[in-house]
Design a protein around this motif. Structure first.
Motif, PDB file in Angstrom:
ATOM      1  N   ALA A   1      46.738  54.049  41.078  1.00  0.00           N
ATOM      2  CA  ALA A   1      45.664  53.956  40.083  1.00  0.00           C
ATOM      3  C   ALA A   1      45.501  55.223  39.254  1.00  0.00           C
ATOM      4  O   ALA A   1      45.210  55.156  38.057  1.00  0.00           O
ATOM      5  N   GLN A   2      45.716  56.389  39.884  1.00  0.00           N
ATOM      6  CA  GLN A   2      45.366  57.644  39.210  1.00  0.00           C
ATOM      7  C   GLN A   2      46.497  58.664  39.116  1.00  0.00           C
ATOM      8  O   GLN A   2      46.307  59.738  38.545  1.00  0.00           O
ATOM      9  N   GLY A   3      47.635  58.368  39.690  1.00  0.00           N
ATOM     10  CA  GLY A   3      48.744  59.310  39.669  1.00  0.00           C
ATOM     11  C   GLY A   3      48.524  60.467  40.628  1.00  0.00           C
ATOM     12  O   GLY A   3      47.552  60.495  41.395  1.00  0.00           O
ATOM     13  N   GLU A   4      49.428  61.428  40.566  1.00  0.00           N
ATOM     14  CA  GLU A   4      49.366  62.568  41.481  1.00  0.00           C
ATOM     15  C   GLU A   4      48.071  63.351  41.331  1.00  0.00           C
ATOM     16  O   GLU A   4      47.494  63.807  42.322  1.00  0.00           O
ATOM     17  N   ALA A   5      47.572  63.479  40.115  1.00  0.00           N
ATOM     18  CA  ALA A   5      46.343  64.249  39.884  1.00  0.00           C
ATOM     19  C   ALA A   5      45.151  63.635  40.611  1.00  0.00           C
ATOM     20  O   ALA A   5      44.240  64.347  41.017  1.00  0.00           O
ATOM     21  N   GLY A   6      45.163  62.329  40.769  1.00  0.00           N
ATOM     22  CA  GLY A   6      44.057  61.663  41.450  1.00  0.00           C
ATOM     23  C   GLY A   6      44.143  61.694  42.958  1.00  0.00           C
ATOM     24  O   GLY A   6      43.177  61.377  43.659  1.00  0.00           O
ATOM     25  N   LEU A   7      45.294  62.086  43.485  1.00  0.00           N
ATOM     26  CA  LEU A   7      45.506  62.097  44.928  1.00  0.00           C
ATOM     27  C   LEU A   7      44.927  63.376  45.515  1.00  0.00           C
ATOM     28  O   LEU A   7      45.623  64.352  45.783  1.00  0.00           O
ATOM     29  N   THR A   8      43.608  63.379  45.681  1.00  0.00           N
ATOM     30  CA  THR A   8      42.898  64.536  46.217  1.00  0.00           C
ATOM     31  C   THR A   8      42.329  64.203  47.587  1.00  0.00           C
ATOM     32  O   THR A   8      42.185  63.028  47.940  1.00  0.00           O
ATOM     33  N   LEU A   9      42.004  65.233  48.321  1.00  0.00           N
ATOM     34  CA  LEU A   9      41.405  65.029  49.640  1.00  0.00           C
ATOM     35  C   LEU A   9      40.094  64.263  49.499  1.00  0.00           C
ATOM     36  O   LEU A   9      39.814  63.338  50.269  1.00  0.00           O
ATOM     37  N   SER A  10      39.312  64.609  48.504  1.00  0.00           N
ATOM     38  CA  SER A  10      38.028  63.940  48.274  1.00  0.00           C
ATOM     39  C   SER A  10      38.230  62.450  47.991  1.00  0.00           C
ATOM     40  O   SER A  10      37.511  61.602  48.526  1.00  0.00           O
ATOM     41  N   ALA A  11      39.209  62.130  47.159  1.00  0.00           N
ATOM     42  CA  ALA A  11      39.464  60.720  46.831  1.00  0.00           C
ATOM     43  C   ALA A  11      39.922  59.953  48.061  1.00  0.00           C
ATOM     44  O   ALA A  11      39.502  58.802  48.278  1.00  0.00           O
ATOM     45  N   ILE A  12      40.751  60.571  48.875  1.00  0.00           N
ATOM     46  CA  ILE A  12      41.253  59.892  50.077  1.00  0.00           C
ATOM     47  C   ILE A  12      40.134  59.680  51.088  1.00  0.00           C
ATOM     48  O   ILE A  12      40.002  58.593  51.658  1.00  0.00           O
TER      49      ILE A  12
END
Length: 196
Positions: free
Chosen positions: A25-36
């Motif tokens: 949905a968001q690419g590498e930039a969206g793959l954050t600890l907070s998002a996970i």
């Protein structure tokens, strides 16, 4: 397996499933600890416990799907009798895997996965050894029988899988490849480059 181990595996699988959804949905930039943590409901501490870092999540995700691909390639080889049918089966299995799992294929063929797998190449290769050994044995046996060209196994593997990887990457990024046509035509072209 103990109940604690089962819970740990379920937690890790949940994190990886959510991480793939976020990546898509968001690419590498969206793959954050907070998002996970938000998407999975798993605490940051638990994520660090299972994966060591955010990069560890990305590496585990890429490895998980790469292992699934290798399993499919191994199964494809098991159902063949000769080198030509084996090369055809492996190429079709790879293309089919990408078509059935485009989100995972996008991650597996991404800069993110390339970076993490390259950074941990020896560890990744060691973890895949059980899946790679039967494929290597198959290649070696068909070289010994004279059906495959006599090249070092890494080179032979690259001649078979390299073009397929390129096709999948282009299909995922540009979308101008007909995968059904590729499955019909590419296996024989690859066979001509490695067969005797």
């Amino acid at each position: 397996m103990s109940p604690k181990q089962q819970r740990g595996e379920a937690t890790a699988a949940q994190v990886l499933d959510c991480a793939l959804d976020i990546y898509v949905a968001q690419g590498e930039a969206g793959l954050t600890l907070s998002a996970i943590t938000s998407a999975s409901g798993v605490s940051a501490g638990s994520i660090y416990h299972h994966f060591g870092s955010l990069q560890g999540v990305a590496l585990a995700l890429a490895q998980t799907w790469l292992n699934r691909l290798l399993d499919e390639l191994g199964k494809a080889l098991e159902q063949t009798d000769d080198a030509r049918s084996g090369v055809h089966a492996v190429v079709r299995a790879y293309l089919g895997f990408a078509r059935l799992n485009p989100d995972a294929a996008r991650l597996m063929h991404s800069v993110t996965a390339d970076r993490e797998i390259t950074a941990h190449a020896h560890r990744v290769r060691g973890a895949q050894e059980a899946r790679l050994a039967p494929i290597a044995a198959w290649l070696h046996a068909h070289q010994a029988s004279g059906q495959l060209v006599d090249l070092p196994l890494p080179v032979l593997e690259s001649l078979i899988l390299g073009p397929v990887t390129g096709i999948v990457r282009r299909w995922l990024s540009v979308g101008d490849i007909d995968m059904e046509e590729a499955a019909r035509t590419v296996p024989e072209r690859i066979w001509r480059s490695v067969g005797r």
